[in-house]
Scaffold this active site. Structure first.
Site, PDB file in Angstrom:
ATOM      1  N   TYR A 172       2.320  -7.790 -13.304  1.00 23.77           N
ATOM      2  CA  TYR A 172       3.001  -7.778 -14.604  1.00 23.77           C
ATOM      3  C   TYR A 172       2.030  -7.436 -15.735  1.00 23.77           C
ATOM      4  CZ  TYR A 172       7.858  -8.395 -13.822  1.00 23.77           C
ATOM      5  OH  TYR A 172       9.155  -8.119 -13.485  1.00 23.77           O
ATOM      6  N   ALA A 209       0.839  -1.198   0.000  1.00 24.96           N
ATOM      7  CA  ALA A 209       0.000   0.000   0.000  1.00 24.96           C
ATOM      8  C   ALA A 209       0.874   1.247   0.000  1.00 24.96           C
ATOM      9  CB  ALA A 209      -0.914  -0.020   1.212  1.00 24.96           C
ATOM     10  N   HIS A 256       3.613 -14.325 -13.153  1.00 21.20           N
ATOM     11  CA  HIS A 256       4.074 -13.271 -14.070  1.00 21.20           C
ATOM     12  C   HIS A 256       4.540 -13.830 -15.416  1.00 21.20           C
ATOM     13  CE1 HIS A 256       3.711 -11.024 -10.487  1.00 21.20           C
ATOM     14  NE2 HIS A 256       4.955 -11.090 -10.050  1.00 21.20           N
TER      15      HIS A 256
HETATM   16  C1  BG6 Z   1       6.727 -10.035  -7.034  1.00 22.65           C
HETATM   17  C2  BG6 Z   1       7.522 -11.143  -6.401  1.00 22.65           C
HETATM   18  O1  BG6 Z   1       5.500 -10.539  -7.466  1.00 22.65           O
HETATM   19  O2  BG6 Z   1       7.437  -9.519  -8.147  1.00 22.65           O
HETATM   20  C3  BG6 Z   1       8.896 -10.640  -6.000  1.00 22.65           C
HETATM   21  O3  BG6 Z   1       6.848 -11.620  -5.241  1.00 22.65           O
HETATM   22  C4  BG6 Z   1       9.573  -9.990  -7.178  1.00 22.65           C
HETATM   23  O4  BG6 Z   1       9.697 -11.721  -5.536  1.00 22.65           O
HETATM   24  C5  BG6 Z   1       8.672  -8.930  -7.807  1.00 22.65           C
HETATM   25  O5  BG6 Z   1      10.761  -9.375  -6.700  1.00 22.65           O
HETATM   26  C6  BG6 Z   1       9.290  -8.359  -9.062  1.00 22.65           C
HETATM   27  O6  BG6 Z   1       8.482  -7.337  -9.558  1.00 22.65           O
HETATM   28  P1  BG6 Z   1       9.114  -6.135 -10.380  1.00 22.65           P
HETATM   29  O7  BG6 Z   1       7.932  -5.297 -10.715  1.00 22.65           O
HETATM   30  O8  BG6 Z   1      10.088  -5.458  -9.460  1.00 22.65           O
HETATM   31  O9  BG6 Z   1       9.784  -6.722 -11.573  1.00 22.65           O
END
Ligand code: BG6
Length: 789
Positions: free
Chosen positions: A205, A38, A267
């Site tokens: 993502y 948040a 993702h």
């Molecule tokens: C999250 C995972 O969903 O995505 C994390 O739980 C990961 O482990 C993160 O670090 C990565 O997201 P981004 O947006 O930083 O690429």
């Protein structure tokens, strides 16, 4: 309540003008309002929503909620709201005004009991009635751990549903289960309280600008892509998310999930579907998009055991033990790295490898989906630099670059030899000022590079989509279960798989590189530890002989291994005594040699103790009476039991003038002098070493310069573990020995054994590599637990 302030207003420049008819009121309830997510993204996303929609005709109220009483939570909420900001193109005075309004519309509420939910419901209804507004909808954002979902869902459904005619949207954050079964169960719970169209499962993502662009890009360039987006032309597809961060601080979550559940099942699988599914006719019809996704997920070929390679960064185990308060008997096979090979059994993709790769503590942070096209041209004609466009001899690839990495912005790259893409001009533009780098084996100038006109955060996009009821960028129950069906099989296959240990960061070098072989994956570099012709299940007392890191290795179960080592030491002692009348033996501390000491005094009655001089390889700077003292341990476990002349015993002088290892007392010089005086060329007949979990040996620890090279025979050193101050023979002195034995026992040593078997030969990083006897011999004694765990 606080609805009146902004029931409707319009800003023209900086002037507020009363505006059009109210389309109804939207209440947003953020549960977990003071949590990390948040604070980092969600409030900013909600503020951005308000900024964009303030003139939409809807009025808003925002309720930050948690279990905590208001007195405690309000200051935290205020802290989180302080840092809200506007995009660059919003004039500062407008930003300040809207932010002020947003803060006035935002309140904290404790939501713990069903009465709390009823009260919220009543408050909303009362204020709406007072303002003469009708209700458009309620959005509940659950930024809370999944175990809390069921209670909250029941309370929302039972006490806080909006009246008929107004919508309800309930937003859930991952993890959505741990495997197929748990995901199905959790989904079932949600379905008892909400209809499918009310549930919004977030995969952030899907809000990333490049990911959002994959389907529109494919649709827009259908003319070029249709003929080549298939098995005839695509060599392979890589979907990658590399991270430099590790799991520190969240190991209790990570232990349960690991990299596959954390990011690959969700993702990377979502990206896979966007790249590989049939492009729906109408991209804005979320049902069509979801149907195409589901079709793709259903055509994934069931994974095999060899479909994945997994790894674990070296420090992970120590972090888990520390954060989860586990002792040294705790081991974990949770992967922090995985490469997975997926085949899609449909006519478009049959036989094309899709590689999904992700890991923590890697050498760079980057994420992308890369489509590599086949190159079957042989070009007789010599290539010139200018001939980059439409040349069949240029490599061809399309890269959806999601972020970070060498190109530090989201981008879509198409090699010039393919076609010139055109992205929606209001949102994407051709990138200027691209760094002159080489990107996936080609100069960046070989690509058409497009980037968003304005970068924005994934949550902002997703929150806007929730508000608009655009379900296409969320994970439906069917999709979720289809994805888990695939991944649960793979996870089951990997259940007993030991991950390859990697040092992490740059030091991992090529250790995790893998190749596709016979429909599966295998690491390129072999385990350094290959024991020829040995059956690890054997109970044979004959130790196996092999080579480890270029030196002889003896291996067996611990007990017979110790017997063998004790025998080898006696043989060396007898030989030295026969030749020179004296045997100089230097012994390490720690727990591994204790069994050896017992073996020596209990079984080796003919050992030439009378002619043996005992030296210490290292000592902790504590009094000899301390339980940590290496000499104290030698005393208890060996010296008490054998008849050895007093003058033949040489403890390290760590305790002098009533102080410990004080440089002024010159204990190191004193020990060095004693060695030089008694040993020809300062050469021990045998040095017994151990191997620490971080690659240290004697008391020479990673990163220490002293004691690895140089003239000093004995050094003071620092250990990362208590007691931190140590005295140690230097590696140059150890290397003068006739024989060096390295004893490695127990499961706890498996990781370091595998790690050094593949690590770079850098003694400052791994001091054990500095042990290279000048003319003597190094022999490893490694038990099966350490080798195979
Ligand atoms: C999250 C995972 O969903 O995505 C994390 O739980 C990961 O482990 C993160 O670090 C990565 O997201 P981004 O947006 O930083 O690429």
């Amino acid at each position: 309540m606080h609805l009146r302030v902004l029931y409707c207003f319009l800003l023209v420049g900086t002037v507020a003008v009363f505006c059009k008819q109210n389309k109804g009121h939207v209440s947003v309830v953020l549960l977990g309002a003071t949590g990390d997510l948040a604070k980092k993204y969600l409030w900013q996303g909600l503020f951005q929503l308000y900024l964009n929609e303030v003139n939409s005709g809807h009025s808003f109220s925002f309720h930050g909620a948690a279990l905590t009483p208001a007195e405690k939570a309000e200051p935290l909420l205020f802290e989180a709201l302080k840092s809200l900001s506007c995009p660059e193109d919003v004039p500062p005075d407008r930003c300040a005004l809207v932010k002020d309004q947003f803060l006035k519309l935002t309140r904290y509420r404790q939501l713990k009991t069903s009465e709390n939910y009823t009260a919220l419901h009543q408050d909303i209804l009362t204020s709406l009635a007072e303002e003469g507004l009708h209700e458009a909808g309620r959005l509940f954002y659950l930024s809370v751990p999944p175990f809390a979902y069921a209670d909250i869902a029941q309370n929302i459904n039972g006490s806080c549903r909006p009246p008929p005619g107004a919508w309800l949207r309930v937003v859930l954050e991952k993890p959505f289960g741990h495997d197929y079964e748990s995901a199905e169960k959790l989904a079932g719970v949600m379905q008892t309280f909400f209809r499918e169209e009310e549930i919004y499962r977030v995969d952030h993502y899907l809000g990333k600008q490049t990911v959002e662009q994959i389907l529109p890009f494919r649709r827009r360039h259908q003319k070029f892509l249709d003929p080549i987006w298939n098995k005839q032309h695509v060599e392979r597809v890589e979907i990658v998310m590399k991270e430099t961060v590790d799991a520190k601080g969240r190991t209790s979550f990570y232990e349960e999930y690991g990299v596959i559940r954390d990011v690959i099942q969700n993702h990377l699988t979502e990206i896979l579907t966007y790249v590989a599914m049939e492009v729906p006719r109408n991209l804005s019809n979320s049902d069509e998009v979801l149907r195409a996704k589901l079709e793709l997920l259903d055509s994934l070929r069931a994974p095999e055991h060899s479909s994945a390679v997994i790894g674990q960064y070296q420090n992970y185990l120590a972090q888990v033990r520390e954060e989860m308060e586990k002792n040294h008997n705790y081991f974990t096979n949770t992967p922090t790295f995985a490469g997975v090979l997926i085949y899609i059994d449909n006519t478009r993709w049959e036989g094309v490898p899709f590689l999904l790769v992700s890991g923590k503590d890697l050498d760079e942070r980057t994420s992308y989906a890369r489509v590599v096209f086949k190159d079957n041209a042989f070009c007789v004609h010599k290539q010139s630099k200018e001939e980059t466009i439409k040349n069949s001899c240029q490599p061809k690839q399309i890269i959806f670059h999601i972020g970070n990495g060498a190109l530090n912005f989201p981008a879509v790259l198409v090699t010039k030899s393919l076609f010139k893409p055109s992205l929606p001009y209001s949102q994407w533009q051709e990138a200027s000022d691209v760094p002159g780098i080489s990107f996936f084996g080609q100069p960046i100038s070989d690509y058409f590079v497009h980037r968003p006109v304005q970068e924005r955060d994934a949550y902002t996009a997703l929150i806007s989509n929730i508000y608009r009821g655009k379900k296409g960028s969320f994970v439906t129950t069917k999709n979720l279960l289809a994805s888990w069906r695939f991944w649960t099989r793979l996870l089951e296959n990997l259940n007993n798989e030991t991950p390859r240990i990697y040092p992490g960061g740059e030091e991992t070098i090529t250790l995790l590189d893998f190749v596709i072989e016979r429909g599966g994956l295998r690491f390129v570099s072999k385990e350094g530890l290959e024991v020829m012709g040995m059956d690890q299940n054997t109970n044979s007392f004959a130790s196996a002989q092999s080579i480890f890191l270029g030196n002889p290795m003896v291996s067996n179960w611990a007990e017979p291994l110790i017997q063998q080592l004790a025998q080898d030491i006696q043989t060396a002692a007898e030989e030295a005594v026969k030749n020179r009348g004296i045997f100089h033996l230097a012994l390490s501390g720690g727990s591994s040699p204790i069994a050896l000491f017992h073996r020596l005094y209990k079984h080796h009655f003919g050992f030439p103790w009378k002619h043996t001089h005992l030296w210490m390889v290292d000592e902790r700077c504590v009094p000899f009476t301390d339980t940590d003292s290496n000499f104290g341990s030698l005393e208890r476990h060996l010296l008490q039991h054998v008849r050895i002349p007093y003058v033949n015993i040489h403890p390290m002088p760590v305790h002098k003038n009533q102080r410990l290892c004080d440089e002024e007392d010159k204990g190191t010089e004193e020990y060095a002098l004693e060695i030089s005086a008694l040993l020809t060329n300062s050469s021990f007949d045998l040095v017994l070493l151990g191997l620490g979990n971080d690659g240290h040996t004697a008391s020479i620890f990673p990163g220490s310069q002293d004691g690895i090279t140089g003239d000093k025979l004995v050094v003071l050193s620092e250990s990362p573990l208590k007691p931190t101050h140590r005295m140690s023979l230097s590696l140059p002195l150890i290397n003068k020995a006739q024989k060096v034995a390295v004893l490695v026992l127990g499961k706890g040593k498996h990781d370091i054994i595998t790690l050094i078997s593949r690590a770079e030969n850098k003694p400052v990083r791994w001091p054990i590599f500095g042990v290279k006897p000048n003319s003597g011999q190094l022999v490893w004694y490694v038990d099966y637990d350490a080798m195979f765990r």
